[in-house]
Motif scaffolding. Structure first.
Motif, PDB file in Angstrom:
ATOM      1  N   PRO A 134       0.813  -1.227   0.000  1.00 17.99           N
ATOM      2  CA  PRO A 134       0.000   0.000   0.000  1.00 17.99           C
ATOM      3  C   PRO A 134       0.844   1.274   0.000  1.00 17.99           C
ATOM      4  O   PRO A 134       0.450   2.285  -0.598  1.00 17.99           O
ATOM      5  N   LEU A 135       2.000   1.239   0.657  1.00 21.56           N
ATOM      6  CA  LEU A 135       2.880   2.401   0.662  1.00 21.56           C
ATOM      7  C   LEU A 135       3.473   2.604  -0.733  1.00 21.56           C
ATOM      8  O   LEU A 135       3.589   3.738  -1.223  1.00 21.56           O
ATOM      9  N   LEU A 136       3.842   1.489  -1.381  1.00 27.36           N
ATOM     10  CA  LEU A 136       4.384   1.555  -2.742  1.00 27.36           C
ATOM     11  C   LEU A 136       3.338   2.095  -3.712  1.00 27.36           C
ATOM     12  O   LEU A 136       3.627   2.994  -4.526  1.00 27.36           O
ATOM     13  N   TYR A 137       2.118   1.591  -3.622  1.00 29.64           N
ATOM     14  CA  TYR A 137       1.090   2.001  -4.571  1.00 29.64           C
ATOM     15  C   TYR A 137       0.586   3.414  -4.296  1.00 29.64           C
ATOM     16  O   TYR A 137       0.108   4.088  -5.218  1.00 29.64           O
ATOM     17  N   TYR A 138       0.688   3.866  -3.044  1.00 30.29           N
ATOM     18  CA  TYR A 138       0.378   5.281  -2.799  1.00 30.29           C
ATOM     19  C   TYR A 138       1.380   6.156  -3.555  1.00 30.29           C
ATOM     20  O   TYR A 138       0.995   7.157  -4.179  1.00 30.29           O
ATOM     21  N   ALA A 139       2.656   5.779  -3.502  1.00 26.65           N
ATOM     22  CA  ALA A 139       3.673   6.530  -4.247  1.00 26.65           C
ATOM     23  C   ALA A 139       3.378   6.484  -5.736  1.00 26.65           C
ATOM     24  O   ALA A 139       3.589   7.467  -6.453  1.00 26.65           O
ATOM     25  N   ALA A 140       2.884   5.334  -6.218  1.00 26.82           N
ATOM     26  CA  ALA A 140       2.536   5.218  -7.635  1.00 26.82           C
ATOM     27  C   ALA A 140       1.381   6.142  -7.992  1.00 26.82           C
ATOM     28  O   ALA A 140       1.378   6.775  -9.062  1.00 26.82           O
ATOM     29  N   LEU A 141       0.382   6.253  -7.104  1.00 25.39           N
ATOM     30  CA  LEU A 141      -0.729   7.176  -7.364  1.00 25.39           C
ATOM     31  C   LEU A 141      -0.228   8.608  -7.473  1.00 25.39           C
ATOM     32  O   LEU A 141      -0.715   9.392  -8.294  1.00 25.39           O
ATOM     33  N   ARG A 160      11.722   6.859   0.420  1.00 19.89           N
ATOM     34  CA  ARG A 160      11.247   8.169   0.874  1.00 19.89           C
ATOM     35  C   ARG A 160       9.798   8.101   1.338  1.00 19.89           C
ATOM     36  O   ARG A 160       9.432   8.708   2.346  1.00 19.89           O
ATOM     37  N   THR A 161       8.985   7.351   0.613  1.00 17.69           N
ATOM     38  CA  THR A 161       7.571   7.249   0.969  1.00 17.69           C
ATOM     39  C   THR A 161       7.390   6.559   2.314  1.00 17.69           C
ATOM     40  O   THR A 161       6.563   6.977   3.135  1.00 17.69           O
ATOM     41  N   ALA A 162       8.160   5.500   2.558  1.00 16.19           N
ATOM     42  CA  ALA A 162       8.076   4.793   3.842  1.00 16.19           C
ATOM     43  C   ALA A 162       8.395   5.740   4.991  1.00 16.19           C
ATOM     44  O   ALA A 162       7.748   5.702   6.046  1.00 16.19           O
ATOM     45  N   LYS A 163       9.364   6.601   4.798  1.00 17.01           N
ATOM     46  CA  LYS A 163       9.720   7.580   5.829  1.00 17.01           C
ATOM     47  C   LYS A 163       8.573   8.548   6.060  1.00 17.01           C
ATOM     48  O   LYS A 163       8.265   8.901   7.209  1.00 17.01           O
ATOM     49  N   THR A 185      10.364   3.924  10.801  1.00 17.05           N
ATOM     50  CA  THR A 185      11.604   4.413  11.426  1.00 17.05           C
ATOM     51  C   THR A 185      12.815   3.544  11.126  1.00 17.05           C
ATOM     52  O   THR A 185      13.946   3.968  11.372  1.00 17.05           O
ATOM     53  N   THR A 186      12.608   2.335  10.626  1.00 14.34           N
ATOM     54  CA  THR A 186      13.735   1.453  10.331  1.00 14.34           C
ATOM     55  C   THR A 186      14.335   1.784   8.958  1.00 14.34           C
ATOM     56  O   THR A 186      13.694   2.416   8.123  1.00 14.34           O
ATOM     57  N   LEU A 226       8.624  -6.066  -2.107  1.00 15.11           N
ATOM     58  CA  LEU A 226       7.998  -7.248  -1.512  1.00 15.11           C
ATOM     59  C   LEU A 226       8.257  -7.326  -0.010  1.00 15.11           C
ATOM     60  O   LEU A 226       8.047  -8.371   0.614  1.00 15.11           O
ATOM     61  N   GLY A 227       8.739  -6.221   0.564  1.00 10.24           N
ATOM     62  CA  GLY A 227       8.863  -6.150   2.022  1.00 10.24           C
ATOM     63  C   GLY A 227      10.013  -6.932   2.600  1.00 10.24           C
ATOM     64  O   GLY A 227       9.834  -7.675   3.575  1.00 10.24           O
ATOM     65  N   THR A 228      11.210  -6.755   2.049  1.00 15.11           N
ATOM     66  CA  THR A 228      12.367  -7.511   2.539  1.00 15.11           C
ATOM     67  C   THR A 228      13.200  -6.744   3.561  1.00 15.11           C
ATOM     68  O   THR A 228      14.130  -7.311   4.131  1.00 15.11           O
ATOM     69  N   SER A 229      12.884  -5.471   3.788  1.00 15.46           N
ATOM     70  CA  SER A 229      13.577  -4.705   4.831  1.00 15.46           C
ATOM     71  C   SER A 229      12.711  -4.678   6.090  1.00 15.46           C
ATOM     72  O   SER A 229      11.497  -4.440   6.018  1.00 15.46           O
ATOM     73  N   GLY A 230      13.336  -4.928   7.246  1.00 12.23           N
ATOM     74  CA  GLY A 230      12.601  -5.055   8.490  1.00 12.23           C
ATOM     75  C   GLY A 230      11.886  -3.785   8.927  1.00 12.23           C
ATOM     76  O   GLY A 230      12.361  -2.670   8.697  1.00 12.23           O
ATOM     77  N   VAL A 231      10.741  -3.963   9.581  1.00 16.59           N
ATOM     78  CA  VAL A 231       9.954  -2.859  10.126  1.00 16.59           C
ATOM     79  C   VAL A 231       9.424  -3.263  11.502  1.00 16.59           C
ATOM     80  O   VAL A 231       9.481  -4.429  11.890  1.00 16.59           O
ATOM     81  N   HIS A 232       8.903  -2.274  12.241  1.00 22.49           N
ATOM     82  CA  HIS A 232       8.254  -2.541  13.520  1.00 22.49           C
ATOM     83  C   HIS A 232       6.741  -2.609  13.319  1.00 22.49           C
ATOM     84  O   HIS A 232       6.178  -1.854  12.526  1.00 22.49           O
ATOM     85  N   VAL A 233       6.093  -3.487  14.044  1.00 22.22           N
ATOM     86  CA  VAL A 233       4.635  -3.607  13.947  1.00 22.22           C
ATOM     87  C   VAL A 233       3.960  -2.268  14.213  1.00 22.22           C
ATOM     88  O   VAL A 233       3.065  -1.844  13.477  1.00 22.22           O
ATOM     89  N   ILE A 234       4.404  -1.588  15.257  1.00 24.01           N
ATOM     90  CA  ILE A 234       3.743  -0.340  15.635  1.00 24.01           C
ATOM     91  C   ILE A 234       3.901   0.733  14.556  1.00 24.01           C
ATOM     92  O   ILE A 234       2.998   1.553  14.342  1.00 24.01           O
ATOM     93  N   ASP A 235       5.026   0.728  13.848  1.00 22.85           N
ATOM     94  CA  ASP A 235       5.221   1.679  12.750  1.00 22.85           C
ATOM     95  C   ASP A 235       4.258   1.398  11.607  1.00 22.85           C
ATOM     96  O   ASP A 235       3.689   2.320  11.010  1.00 22.85           O
ATOM     97  N   MET A 236       4.078   0.125  11.289  1.00 26.16           N
ATOM     98  CA  MET A 236       3.182  -0.237  10.196  1.00 26.16           C
ATOM     99  C   MET A 236       1.726   0.094  10.544  1.00 26.16           C
ATOM    100  O   MET A 236       0.962   0.539   9.679  1.00 26.16           O
ATOM    101  N   VAL A 237       1.343  -0.105  11.790  1.00 24.74           N
ATOM    102  CA  VAL A 237      -0.017   0.249  12.200  1.00 24.74           C
ATOM    103  C   VAL A 237      -0.220   1.758  12.108  1.00 24.74           C
ATOM    104  O   VAL A 237      -1.272   2.237  11.686  1.00 24.74           O
ATOM    105  N   GLY A 238       0.814   2.523  12.467  1.00 23.37           N
ATOM    106  CA  GLY A 238       0.745   3.968  12.318  1.00 23.37           C
ATOM    107  C   GLY A 238       0.638   4.390  10.858  1.00 23.37           C
ATOM    108  O   GLY A 238      -0.102   5.318  10.511  1.00 23.37           O
TER     109      GLY A 238
END
Length: 688
Positions: free
Chosen positions: A369-376, A444-447, A452-453, A463-475
């Motif tokens: 969804p973050l990738l496709y928002y950037a695409a939009l 840049r979009t993820a930031k 924060t990672t 395809l989500g190969t870089s680690g993230v925190h659950v709480i960041d993704m929920v935010g």
């Protein structure tokens, strides 16, 4: 005639002068000493009135969820929150002249000394309430002259700088009532299960009698001795004019129910959440460990006890008891960023490591969804078409290759829309989009979304190969749910000290980060994982839980060999779940791969049960059209399937579906501006 002086008279005058000047000297010395003590006390200033108090943590409805202390239960309450019976009984039995002396009761001291001298041992105390409070402020029982002098000096300083009511308040909040209960509030709750302002005369008289000897006069240790002491307190109150003989008899005969249980213990509810709160008190507010643990703070948090209990229950019932699978879970109000529930693992006592906040795990397709928002933002629309087929991408003049695979190696072997690619979680479409936008774009979009990672600039990032925190993704998902506003997680709304002074209060943020129209379009696309109309070469990824859902949700699942995710939201609640093994072992069992979706669906349905069903509201500049999912064009009446899709005004398609026979009526909603063509992206990707 010469007068002869009597030698005895002369000697008597000599002794009288000696005695007179001796007394004068001693008096002057005492006056100077008193003046010196007064000046020294003035220089030292007012002593602090508090001793270490238990810090209490509150949920969003004001209920206690936990506390921290040193083993002594201490809860400071103002004098106005103490029943008058407690106040009268305490003054009557402990220091009837409290409001009339200046810290030391000289008459009482004299009487005590005389009684001790007659009995040849200590039989009567003479300490005033102020003196006892000064003693309590030291929190040690050393019987040394240094301590006694210090206590006397403290007594003077207390009387010089504070009102009698303030001193009495401090005394009542620090005295030992036995069984680890220090202070009138802790004692009231322990012995009678009620607050200090709710005690009646009988309860007050029994409670006030305990400090004389907590181990002796506790009604739990000896009800008989407690009753005898209670009667002594009642008679003292009668003698001092506080109550009548009738009151004494009535209170003495009253049957009292003893609870014998502390009101608050280390809460089993939300221990991971409480750890985060304590960490934020230290790092964000700059409070010391001692202040956090023993400062008597009142910490008001965002935790929703109902949602937290639901989260705990569904995790326990969803994951097999003998499984080693772990979990990280966060729920949030997307409008405020308030974290309403959080689970960092299946058993806090076995592992306090917080997998919702501390762990960094691969998010898989939940990053899309973050990738496709950037695409939009770059001109893509939900109907932008690209081919879904086995594809190998070459880099560095053919020296490096990357071949993404779809689940079960299933592909459309033809063109699909971005809406369907998201619903089916097509990996080839995602990687093509990522490479077209440039590998820096998603970083840049993820930031911007609050991740924060660190993100690796590689093709597989799509395809989500870089680690993230659950709480960041929920935010991040909450930002889509609230129309694009910043949604940093909030745990603490207010912090007060033991006297009720506000040390910190949260101020709502209203920073717009994403475009509201694009956030809405993206949200509507994310409802597709639960819409069977978007089934294609495979079923939509939410098909296994669709039957459990009773309202509209937007979301995205994701998986890698070692991680399983599900994140989704309604306008009023966002929740995210990660499941996997701590050591990164591969998830092989099919049942283990379903845990995240199952937990999420059960949590959302139970948490929102009885709540109004809210739909996502379109902002200005967004239009909708019925779209044939296969062609990505405006549906006609001959199309077997039609799905309402949303577009930023001016980007909607203007071609009708021509995949189905018949001459259905082709009518577009009237638009003020001529729709822009969508075919340039299609041409741009023909080479991929």
């Amino acid at each position: 005639m010469e007068t002869m002086t009597n030698p005895r008279i002369q000697k008597g005058k000599k002794y009288f002068r000696f005695l007179f000047f001796g007394i004068l000297f001693i008096t002057a010395g005492l006056v100077l000493f008193a003046l010196a003590v007064y000046i020294y006390a003035k220089i030292l200033g007012p002593p602090p009135l508090a001793v270490p108090q238990s810090t209490l943590y509150y949920s969003n409805d004001g209920s206690i969820i936990g506390e921290s202390n040193s083993g002594q239960k201490r809860y400071w309450v103002p004098l106005r929150s103490v029943s008058k019976e407690i106040v009268n009984a305490t003054i009557s039995i402990e220091d009837k002249n409290f409001y009339h002396h200046h810290g030391f009761d000289i008459k009482r001291i004299g009487g005590a000394l005389l009684a001790d001298a007659i009995a040849m041992h200590k039989v009567q105390g003479a300490s005033t309430i102020t003196q006892q409070y000064a003693k309590n402020l030291f929190l040690t029982m050393d019987k040394t002259w240094t301590r006694k002098i210090s206590e006397a000096l403290y007594t003077i300083r207390l009387e010089m700088n504070y009102s009698k009511d303030k001193i009495l308040e401090g005394y009542l909040n620090t005295i030992n009532y036995g069984h680890g209960a220090y202070g009138i509030q802790a004692a009231s709750q322990y012995y009678f299960g009620k607050d200090a302002d709710q005690l009646d005369l009988a309860e007050a008289a029994m409670l006030v009698g305990i400090p004389k000897g907590p181990s002796i006069y506790s009604p739990i240790n000896s009800l008989e001795k407690a009753k005898n002491r209670q009667l002594l307190v009642l008679n003292s109150m009668k003698e001092n004019g506080y109550i009548t003989e009738k009151d004494v008899k009535s209170a003495a005969q009253e049957k009292i129910t003893i609870v014998g249980k502390h009101a608050y213990h280390r809460s089993e509810l939300a221990p991971y959440f409480q750890d985060i709160v304590r960490h934020q008190l230290k790092t964000a507010l700059g409070l010391s460990d001692r202040t956090i643990q023993l400062g008597g703070l009142r910490v008001y948090t965002t935790l929703d006890t109902k949602q937290q209990q639901i989260a705990d229950d569904v995790i326990k019932e969803s994951i097999a008891e003998d499984s080693d699978i772990q979990v990280g879970f966060t729920a949030m109000d997307p409008k405020t960023g308030f974290v309403t529930a959080l689970v960092g693992g299946r058993n806090y006592d076995e592992s306090p490591y917080d997998r919702a906040v501390q762990a960094s795990r691969q998010p898989g397709s939940t990053i899309k969804p973050l990738l496709y928002y950037a695409a939009l933002e770059k001109g893509f629309t939900p109907t932008t078409m690209m081919r879904s087929e086995p594809t190998t991408f070459q880099f560095d003049n053919g020296n490096a290759k990357y071949t993404p695979h779809n689940f079960n190696d299933q592909y459309a072997d033809g063109e699909i829309t971005m809406a369907q690619a998201l619903a089916l979680s097509d990996n080839v479409y995602a990687v093509k989009t990522h490479l077209f936008l440039g590998e820096n774009t998603l970083v840049r979009t993820a930031k911007d979304f609050g991740i924060t990672t660190k993100m690796a600039k590689v093709p597989s990032l799509a395809l989500g190969t870089s680690g993230v925190h659950v709480i960041d993704m929920v935010g991040a998902y909450s930002m889509l749910a609230n129309g694009g506003k910043k949604a940093d997680p909030v745990f603490i709304t207010r912090v007060e000290d033991y006297q009720g002074n506000v040390l910190y209060e949260y101020k709502p943020q209203n920073e717009q980060v994403l475009r509201p129209d694009l956030a809405y379009v993206m949200t509507q696309m994310m409802t597709g994982m639960f819409d069977k109309k978007l089934n294609g070469y495979a079923s939509v990824t939410g098909s296994t839980i669709i039957n459990q859902l009773t309202r509209q949700y937007a979301g995205k699942s994701g998986s890698t060999n070692t991680d399983s995710w599900m994140i989704g939201f309604t306008p009023q609640l966002t929740a995210g779940v990660w499941t996997g093994y701590d050591k990164g072992n591969e998830i092989t069992l099919a049942a283990d791969k379903r845990y995240a979706k199952t937990i999420w669906a059960r949590f959302m349905e139970k948490s929102l049960k009885g709540e109004p069903i809210k739909t996502f509201k379109a902002p200005k500049g967004v239009v909708s059209l019925p779209i044939d999912p296969k062609s990505g064009k405006v549906a006609t009446k001959d199309c077997p399937i039609s799905r309402e899709m949303y577009f930023v005004k001016g980007t909607e398609p203007n071609e009708y579906c021509d995949l189905h026979p018949g001459k259905g009526e082709k009518r577009l909603p009237k638009q003020k501006e001529k729709p822009k063509q969508d075919g340039w992206l299609h041409k741009l990707f023909n080479w991929l």
